[in-house]
Design a protein around this motif. Structure first.
Motif, PDB file in Angstrom:
ATOM      1  N   ASN A 281       0.817  -1.222   0.000  1.00  0.00           N
ATOM      2  CA  ASN A 281       0.000   0.000   0.000  1.00  0.00           C
ATOM      3  C   ASN A 281       0.846   1.267   0.000  1.00  0.00           C
ATOM      4  O   ASN A 281       0.377   2.345  -0.378  1.00  0.00           O
ATOM      5  CB  ASN A 281      -0.919   0.027   1.224  1.00  0.00           C
ATOM      6  N   ALA A 282       2.105   1.160   0.439  1.00  0.00           N
ATOM      7  CA  ALA A 282       2.957   2.334   0.601  1.00  0.00           C
ATOM      8  C   ALA A 282       3.556   2.794  -0.725  1.00  0.00           C
ATOM      9  O   ALA A 282       3.781   1.993  -1.630  1.00  0.00           O
ATOM     10  CB  ALA A 282       4.077   2.035   1.595  1.00  0.00           C
TER      11      ALA A 282
ATOM     12  N   LYS B  58      18.472   4.673  17.062  1.00  0.00           N
ATOM     13  CA  LYS B  58      17.562   3.583  16.719  1.00  0.00           C
ATOM     14  C   LYS B  58      17.253   3.606  15.221  1.00  0.00           C
ATOM     15  O   LYS B  58      16.993   4.660  14.646  1.00  0.00           O
ATOM     16  CB  LYS B  58      16.260   3.702  17.509  1.00  0.00           C
ATOM     17  N   GLU B  59      17.298   2.429  14.608  1.00  0.00           N
ATOM     18  CA  GLU B  59      16.932   2.297  13.201  1.00  0.00           C
ATOM     19  C   GLU B  59      15.467   1.871  13.088  1.00  0.00           C
ATOM     20  O   GLU B  59      14.987   1.064  13.895  1.00  0.00           O
ATOM     21  CB  GLU B  59      17.818   1.271  12.499  1.00  0.00           C
ATOM     22  N   TYR B  60      14.795   2.421  12.080  1.00  0.00           N
ATOM     23  CA  TYR B  60      13.383   2.133  11.868  1.00  0.00           C
ATOM     24  C   TYR B  60      13.138   1.640  10.450  1.00  0.00           C
ATOM     25  O   TYR B  60      13.846   2.041   9.513  1.00  0.00           O
ATOM     26  CB  TYR B  60      12.534   3.392  12.060  1.00  0.00           C
ATOM     27  N   LEU B  61      12.132   0.800  10.315  1.00  0.00           N
ATOM     28  CA  LEU B  61      11.517   0.582   9.010  1.00  0.00           C
ATOM     29  C   LEU B  61      10.368   1.576   8.933  1.00  0.00           C
ATOM     30  O   LEU B  61       9.518   1.619   9.819  1.00  0.00           O
ATOM     31  CB  LEU B  61      10.977  -0.843   8.871  1.00  0.00           C
ATOM     32  N   ILE B  62      10.369   2.388   7.874  1.00  0.00           N
ATOM     33  CA  ILE B  62       9.367   3.444   7.752  1.00  0.00           C
ATOM     34  C   ILE B  62       8.690   3.327   6.397  1.00  0.00           C
ATOM     35  O   ILE B  62       9.356   3.336   5.358  1.00  0.00           O
ATOM     36  CB  ILE B  62      10.002   4.846   7.892  1.00  0.00           C
ATOM     37  N   SER B  63       7.377   3.213   6.396  1.00  0.00           N
ATOM     38  CA  SER B  63       6.619   3.212   5.143  1.00  0.00           C
ATOM     39  C   SER B  63       5.659   4.393   5.160  1.00  0.00           C
ATOM     40  O   SER B  63       5.215   4.832   6.222  1.00  0.00           O
ATOM     41  CB  SER B  63       5.841   1.903   4.978  1.00  0.00           C
ATOM     42  N   GLY B  64       5.349   4.917   3.980  1.00  0.00           N
ATOM     43  CA  GLY B  64       4.453   6.059   3.925  1.00  0.00           C
ATOM     44  C   GLY B  64       4.092   6.429   2.508  1.00  0.00           C
ATOM     45  O   GLY B  64       4.352   5.699   1.558  1.00  0.00           O
ATOM     46  N   LYS B  65       3.494   7.603   2.382  1.00  0.00           N
ATOM     47  CA  LYS B  65       3.030   8.104   1.096  1.00  0.00           C
ATOM     48  C   LYS B  65       3.869   9.296   0.650  1.00  0.00           C
ATOM     49  O   LYS B  65       4.540   9.944   1.458  1.00  0.00           O
ATOM     50  CB  LYS B  65       1.559   8.538   1.196  1.00  0.00           C
TER      51      LYS B  65
ATOM     52  N   ASP C   8       3.729  12.996  -1.763  1.00  0.00           N
ATOM     53  CA  ASP C   8       2.807  13.962  -2.367  1.00  0.00           C
ATOM     54  C   ASP C   8       3.210  14.320  -3.793  1.00  0.00           C
ATOM     55  O   ASP C   8       2.632  15.190  -4.417  1.00  0.00           O
ATOM     56  CB  ASP C   8       2.734  15.234  -1.529  1.00  0.00           C
ATOM     57  N   GLY C   9       4.234  13.647  -4.314  1.00  0.00           N
ATOM     58  CA  GLY C   9       4.697  13.946  -5.667  1.00  0.00           C
ATOM     59  C   GLY C   9       5.714  15.056  -5.727  1.00  0.00           C
ATOM     60  O   GLY C   9       6.264  15.346  -6.791  1.00  0.00           O
ATOM     61  N   ASN C  10       6.004  15.678  -4.585  1.00  0.00           N
ATOM     62  CA  ASN C  10       6.973  16.773  -4.526  1.00  0.00           C
ATOM     63  C   ASN C  10       8.190  16.407  -3.681  1.00  0.00           C
ATOM     64  O   ASN C  10       8.742  17.250  -2.987  1.00  0.00           O
ATOM     65  CB  ASN C  10       6.308  18.039  -3.963  1.00  0.00           C
ATOM     66  N   ARG C  11       8.560  15.128  -3.714  1.00  0.00           N
ATOM     67  CA  ARG C  11       9.727  14.622  -2.998  1.00  0.00           C
ATOM     68  C   ARG C  11       9.525  14.581  -1.483  1.00  0.00           C
ATOM     69  O   ARG C  11      10.468  14.335  -0.729  1.00  0.00           O
ATOM     70  CB  ARG C  11      10.988  15.439  -3.330  1.00  0.00           C
ATOM     71  N   ASN C  12       8.309  14.837  -1.012  1.00  0.00           N
ATOM     72  CA  ASN C  12       8.022  14.801   0.415  1.00  0.00           C
ATOM     73  C   ASN C  12       7.370  13.473   0.790  1.00  0.00           C
ATOM     74  O   ASN C  12       6.548  12.937   0.047  1.00  0.00           O
ATOM     75  CB  ASN C  12       7.093  15.949   0.820  1.00  0.00           C
ATOM     76  N   MET C  13       7.720  12.951   1.961  1.00  0.00           N
ATOM     77  CA  MET C  13       7.169  11.709   2.461  1.00  0.00           C
ATOM     78  C   MET C  13       6.341  11.973   3.707  1.00  0.00           C
ATOM     79  O   MET C  13       6.766  12.701   4.610  1.00  0.00           O
ATOM     80  CB  MET C  13       8.297  10.714   2.790  1.00  0.00           C
ATOM     81  N   TYR C  14       5.134  11.410   3.742  1.00  0.00           N
ATOM     82  CA  TYR C  14       4.223  11.592   4.866  1.00  0.00           C
ATOM     83  C   TYR C  14       3.914  10.237   5.494  1.00  0.00           C
ATOM     84  O   TYR C  14       3.680   9.255   4.789  1.00  0.00           O
ATOM     85  CB  TYR C  14       2.930  12.260   4.409  1.00  0.00           C
ATOM     86  N   VAL C  15       3.906  10.201   6.838  1.00  0.00           N
ATOM     87  CA  VAL C  15       3.655   8.954   7.551  1.00  0.00           C
ATOM     88  C   VAL C  15       2.579   9.172   8.611  1.00  0.00           C
ATOM     89  O   VAL C  15       2.424  10.274   9.150  1.00  0.00           O
ATOM     90  CB  VAL C  15       4.936   8.397   8.205  1.00  0.00           C
ATOM     91  N   THR C  16       1.843   8.105   8.920  1.00  0.00           N
ATOM     92  CA  THR C  16       0.803   8.143   9.951  1.00  0.00           C
ATOM     93  C   THR C  16       0.885   6.874  10.796  1.00  0.00           C
ATOM     94  O   THR C  16       1.632   5.940  10.478  1.00  0.00           O
ATOM     95  CB  THR C  16      -0.609   8.225   9.324  1.00  0.00           C
ATOM     96  N   LEU C  17       0.094   6.814  11.836  1.00  0.00           N
ATOM     97  CA  LEU C  17       0.021   5.625  12.669  1.00  0.00           C
ATOM     98  C   LEU C  17      -0.517   4.423  11.907  1.00  0.00           C
ATOM     99  O   LEU C  17      -0.328   3.283  12.320  1.00  0.00           O
ATOM    100  CB  LEU C  17      -0.864   5.890  13.892  1.00  0.00           C
ATOM    101  N   CYS C  18      -1.196   4.684  10.796  1.00  0.00           N
ATOM    102  CA  CYS C  18      -1.751   3.589   9.998  1.00  0.00           C
ATOM    103  C   CYS C  18      -0.715   2.986   9.055  1.00  0.00           C
ATOM    104  O   CYS C  18      -0.985   1.965   8.416  1.00  0.00           O
ATOM    105  CB  CYS C  18      -2.962   4.078   9.207  1.00  0.00           C
ATOM    106  N   ASP C  19       0.443   3.620   8.919  1.00  0.00           N
ATOM    107  CA  ASP C  19       1.521   3.076   8.095  1.00  0.00           C
ATOM    108  C   ASP C  19       2.354   2.101   8.923  1.00  0.00           C
ATOM    109  O   ASP C  19       2.264   2.054  10.155  1.00  0.00           O
ATOM    110  CB  ASP C  19       2.414   4.203   7.563  1.00  0.00           C
ATOM    111  N   LEU C  20       3.188   1.326   8.240  1.00  0.00           N
ATOM    112  CA  LEU C  20       4.061   0.373   8.920  1.00  0.00           C
ATOM    113  C   LEU C  20       5.317   1.099   9.385  1.00  0.00           C
ATOM    114  O   LEU C  20       6.175   1.465   8.580  1.00  0.00           O
ATOM    115  CB  LEU C  20       4.429  -0.777   7.973  1.00  0.00           C
ATOM    116  N   ILE C  21       5.414   1.323  10.692  1.00  0.00           N
ATOM    117  CA  ILE C  21       6.573   1.966  11.308  1.00  0.00           C
ATOM    118  C   ILE C  21       7.046   1.027  12.412  1.00  0.00           C
ATOM    119  O   ILE C  21       6.337   0.812  13.401  1.00  0.00           O
ATOM    120  CB  ILE C  21       6.239   3.336  11.912  1.00  0.00           C
ATOM    121  N   MET C  22       8.232   0.445  12.256  1.00  0.00           N
ATOM    122  CA  MET C  22       8.718  -0.534  13.232  1.00  0.00           C
ATOM    123  C   MET C  22      10.199  -0.314  13.535  1.00  0.00           C
ATOM    124  O   MET C  22      10.967  -0.006  12.619  1.00  0.00           O
ATOM    125  CB  MET C  22       8.548  -1.964  12.694  1.00  0.00           C
ATOM    126  N   PRO C  23      10.604  -0.475  14.792  1.00  0.00           N
ATOM    127  CA  PRO C  23      12.042  -0.512  15.069  1.00  0.00           C
ATOM    128  C   PRO C  23      12.669  -1.674  14.301  1.00  0.00           C
ATOM    129  O   PRO C  23      12.126  -2.787  14.311  1.00  0.00           O
ATOM    130  CB  PRO C  23      12.104  -0.743  16.584  1.00  0.00           C
TER     131      PRO C  23
END
Length: 219
Positions: free
Chosen positions: A39-40, A107-114, A116-131
Motif C-alpha cells: 500500500n505504501a 535507533k533504526e526504523y523501518l518506515i513506510s508512507g506516502k 505527495d509527488g513533490n519529494r516529500n514523504m508523509y507517515v501516519t500511525l496507519c503506516d508500517l513503522i517498526m524498530p
C-alpha cells in the motif's frame, strides 16, 4: 431545581467532550506487513536524527496547520523514488494519526508512507513503522523481493471464525483468531505469494520461492 439542572448541563458538556475526543481519535484497521508494504509509496530503513514542529499552511478556515518534521538518515530504500529521503512529515499528535520516534539517531526504523509527488514523504500511525531490531529475519528479507511478488494478492484478515476466502487470489490472515495477537506467526514469518496458476498462497521462509511453488516451506 437549579442543582439538578446544573448537574445535567455539566453532564451534557462532559458527554459532548467525550464524543468529540472519540471523533478525533485516530483509528486504523490492522494490516499484514506485506499489505502495508504494497500500500505504501515509499518503504525505507532509516535513523531519525532530528525533529521539529513546522508550519504547513492553513486549512480552509484559515487556521494554521502544524506538522512534525523528522530529519532522517536513509540507510536503504526498499520501495520508492530514485532519490534519497532526507525528511518525513507527520501530524502533531497521535490523536490525528501522528507518529512519535526517537530523534537521537541511535535507533533504526523501518518506515513506510506516502508521497505527495513533490519529494516529500508523509507517515501516519496507519503506516508500517517498526524498530528495525524488532523485525523478524523473514520480514527483513521479504522487503527486498518477496513482499513485492505478492502485491497482486489480497490478504484478508480473519477477525472471527468461521473465515472464508472469496477468490483464489486471497490469503487468509488468521493470527488474531489463532494467537489473539495481530503480529503473530503469519505476520512475522509468512508472505502471500502468487503462484504460476494465478492463485495465491502463504509461503514461509527467508529465501525466494522455488520454481516449483510450495504453499508452506521452512527456511
Amino acid at each position: 431545581m437549579p442543582y439538578v439542572s446544573g448537574f445535567i448541563a455539566t453532564l451534557v458538556v462532559l458527554i459532548l467532550c467525550r464524543v468529540e475526543e472519540i471523533a478525533e481519535a485516530c483509528s486504523c484497521s490492522p494490516v499484514h506487513p506485506q499489505q502495508a508494504f504494497c500500500n505504501a509509496d515509499i518503504v525505507i530503513r532509516a535513523k531519525v536524527v532530528g525533529g521539529k514542529e513546522v508550519d504547513a499552511g492553513n486549512d480552509i478556515y484559515g487556521n494554521p496547520i502544524k506538522r512534525i518534521q523528522y530529519d532522517i538518515k536513509q540507510i536503504k530504500m526498499f520501495k520508492g523514488p530514485d532519490h534519497h529521503i532526507d525528511m518525513i512529515f507527520t501530524a502533531p499528535s497521535s490523536a490525528v494519526c501522528g507518529i512519535s520516534m526517537e530523534t537521537n539517531g541511535k535507533k533504526e526504523y523501518l518506515i513506510s508512507g506516502k508521497t505527495d509527488g513533490n519529494r516529500n514523504m508523509y507517515v501516519t500511525l496507519c503506516d508500517l513503522i517498526m524498530p528495525w531490531e524488532s523485525m523478524s529475519a523473514t520480514q527483513k528479507k521479504s522487503l527486498s523481493q518477496r513482499y513485492q511478488m505478492g502485491c497482486d494478492c489480497k490478504i484478508t484478515r480473519c477477525a472471527a471464525l468461521p473465515c472464508l476466502t472469496n477468490t483464489p487470489e486471497e490469503c487468509l490472515w488468521t493470527d488474531w483468531v489463532t494467537e489473539k495477537i495481530i503480529h503473530g506467526r503469519q505476520a512475522d514469518h509468512y508472505a502471500c505469494i502468487k503462484r504460476v496458476d494465478g492463485s495465491c498462497a502463504w509461503y514461509r521462509g527467508s529465501a525466494p520461492p522455488k520454481k516449483e511453488f510450495l504453499e508452506n516451506e521452512d527456511p
